[in-house]
Structure formats: structure tokens, C-alpha cells
Write an enzyme that holds these catalytic residues in place. Sequence first.
Site, short mmCIF file in Angstrom:
data_model
loop_
_atom_site.label_atom_id
_atom_site.label_comp_id
_atom_site.label_asym_id
_atom_site.label_seq_id
_atom_site.Cartn_x
_atom_site.Cartn_y
_atom_site.Cartn_z
N CYS A 230 0.85 -1.18 0.00
CA CYS A 230 0.00 0.00 0.00
C CYS A 230 0.89 1.24 0.00
CB CYS A 230 -0.99 0.00 1.17
SG CYS A 230 -0.51 0.92 2.61
N GLU A 231 0.47 2.21 -0.80
CA GLU A 231 1.35 3.37 -0.98
C GLU A 231 1.30 4.33 0.21
OE1 GLU A 231 0.05 5.12 -4.63
OE2 GLU A 231 -1.43 6.40 -3.65
N HIS B 230 -5.30 -5.93 4.17
CA HIS B 230 -4.24 -4.90 4.26
C HIS B 230 -3.55 -4.98 5.62
CE1 HIS B 230 -5.36 -2.28 0.69
NE2 HIS B 230 -6.28 -3.23 0.70
N1 LIG Z 1 -8.90 3.48 -0.37
C1 LIG Z 1 -7.80 2.88 0.06
N2 LIG Z 1 -7.28 3.23 1.23
C2 LIG Z 1 -6.17 2.58 1.64
C3 LIG Z 1 -5.54 1.58 0.91
N3 LIG Z 1 -4.47 1.14 1.63
C4 LIG Z 1 -4.45 1.87 2.75
N4 LIG Z 1 -5.48 2.75 2.78
C5 LIG Z 1 -5.92 3.74 3.78
O1 LIG Z 1 -5.19 4.92 3.69
C6 LIG Z 1 -5.61 5.71 4.80
C7 LIG Z 1 -4.51 6.64 5.23
O2 LIG Z 1 -5.07 7.43 6.22
P1 LIG Z 1 -4.25 8.51 7.10
O3 LIG Z 1 -5.19 9.05 8.15
O4 LIG Z 1 -3.58 9.49 6.19
O5 LIG Z 1 -3.10 7.63 7.74
P2 LIG Z 1 -3.08 6.88 9.15
O6 LIG Z 1 -3.10 7.89 10.27
O7 LIG Z 1 -1.91 5.96 9.14
O8 LIG Z 1 -4.45 6.10 9.13
P3 LIG Z 1 -4.92 4.81 9.93
O9 LIG Z 1 -4.59 3.60 9.09
O10 LIG Z 1 -6.41 4.98 10.08
O11 LIG Z 1 -4.18 4.78 11.24
C8 LIG Z 1 -6.04 4.71 5.85
O12 LIG Z 1 -7.43 4.86 6.04
C9 LIG Z 1 -5.75 3.34 5.21
O13 LIG Z 1 -6.66 2.33 5.61
C10 LIG Z 1 -6.12 1.23 -0.34
O14 LIG Z 1 -5.64 0.37 -1.06
N5 LIG Z 1 -7.24 1.91 -0.71
ZN LIG Z 2 -1.66 1.20 4.19
#
Ligand SMILES: Nc1nc2c(ncn2[C@@H]2O[C@H](COP(=O)(O)OP(=O)(O)OP(=O)(O)O)[C@@H](O)[C@H]2O)c(=O)[nH]1
Ligand SMILES: [Zn+2]
Length: 240
Positions: free
Chosen positions: A126-127, A195
Amino acid sequence: MTTVSSNTNNGANLSSSTADLDLRQNGMTAIRPDRNTAYGESTTAKPVSDESQLAMMDAVRTMLLSLGEDPEREGLLKTPKRVAEAMRFLTSGYSQSLDDLVNNAIFDEGHNEMVLVRDINLFSLCEHHMLPFMGRAHVAYIPKQRVVGLSKLARIVEMYSRRLQVQERLTRQVAEAIQEVLDPQGVAVVVEASHMCMSMRGVQKPGSWTVTSAMIGCFQEDSKTREEFLSLVRHQPSLF
Ligand SMILES: Nc1nc2c(ncn2[C@@H]2O[C@H](COP(=O)(O)OP(=O)(O)OP(=O)(O)O)[C@@H](O)[C@H]2O)c(=O)[nH]1
Ligand SMILES: [Zn+2]
């Protein structure tokens, strides 16, 4: 006659607790091949060169130091190199091209019924967190006479998986690539993945599965065709 290929080995280490595909239909992402999305993959991403690999090794050393670790201790001495090589492999899809991958394996078979390769396992990063997500893809198309080598469908999944991704974009790219190389009547792709960024950290919900789909042409326009695809995806093969 409908052609269905299934890699049953791949499902063995995956939970079967996938959501009911019936429920997914309303959430399907209907796409057109020329559609741009908000996710636009970087056009500057390129394969890791030897020079970039050295830079990555330095970055890993810095991370180890930041974690309070000693990069010089025996167990970690080769870790920067290992991590850089692993990243190189895990992003090797940037260096592949669709044309090379398909290698002209397109055959005029006069076949106009659905071809489905299901349970293609995939591993991607995941990016957002550069953590793995993994699962399987089900890829179908309805030809206009011409078919593509079955392995090429799995190779296309592989090429787009081996990049920094979001699952929605991966799903769409696979569908668009098949549309591009074959110009079939339609393409359908479903990806089911788990994920690690949602399991190992963050919200910590192991066992959750994300299901995405991309429909082009007749799969988008004709609900019966879509139904047939979904019922073939749901059906568990009992051959092996
Ligand atoms: N739509 C989508 N979201 C993804 C994918 N891989 C990861 N994510 C989401 O990317 C989001 C990044 O959210 P941020 O709030 O910027 O980062 P974070 O604080 O690490 O978020 P949390 O994972 O909720 O702790 C998260 O909700 C992840 O679940 C994907 O393939 N598609
Ligand atoms: Zn991720």
C-alpha cells in the site's frame, strides 16, 4: 461455453471469510478505460537503479539508527542490502511493459464467451504505509473472437501488484490493461485483499477483507453478464 481457470493452491492460505459477493454489487466501481481518477500513479516512478539501491541501503541504515538499533551488529549487517533488494523486487512492476509481457500471445479463436481466471494470488504494497496487502484477483473478459494467453492475465495482475498501490487503482489498471491489449466486449476484475496496515497497526482489524471491482463494456452495461461473472467467482471449484 465459458472458460474458467482457477488456481486453487492460492486460496489455501487465505481466509475464506470473504464477504458475500452479492452484497458487493452495489459497491462496484464502474469505469471507462479512459477515465482518470484522483489517485493518478506517479509517472516518475521508475525501476530501482544500482545507484538508487545504494541510496536505499543508506536510508535503511538511518532507519535502524533512528530505531535505536546498531546497524553494525552481526544480525543487521546485511539488512540494508536485504531490504533494498526486497524493495527492488516488490516494486519490479515499474520496469515491465504491457507489450513485452503479453508478447503477442493473442490468438484468433473465434471465441465469444466469457473467459475467467479466478484466484490469482497477489502481493502488493500500500502506498500510504508501504506495508503489504495481499489476496487474490478474479479476472474475466468476453472476447471479440480474439483471446489472450491465460497466463498473461495473471502476469498483468503481477505487473500492477508489484508497485506502490491502492487497491482500487490496482483493480482498475488490470481491467484497463486487458481492454487495451485485446479490445474485448468487456472486462471484469474483482480483487479481494487484506491490508497489513489495517491488521498489524492502526485500526488493527485482522480478518477484514477489502473487495474492489472494475467493470468495462458489457460487464458494466449488462447486469446478466455481471451476474454470470459473480456467480462464477463465488463458485468453489472441487477439482483438486
Ligand atoms: N482506499 C484505500 N485506502 C487505503 C488503501 N491502503 C491503505 N489505505 C488507507 O489509507 C488511509 C490513510 O489514512 P491517514 O489518516 O492518512 O493515515 P493513518 O493515520 O496511518 O491512518 P490509519 O490507518 O487509520 O491509522 C487509511 O485509512 C488506510 O486504511 C487502499 O488500497 N485503498
Ligand atoms: Zn496502508
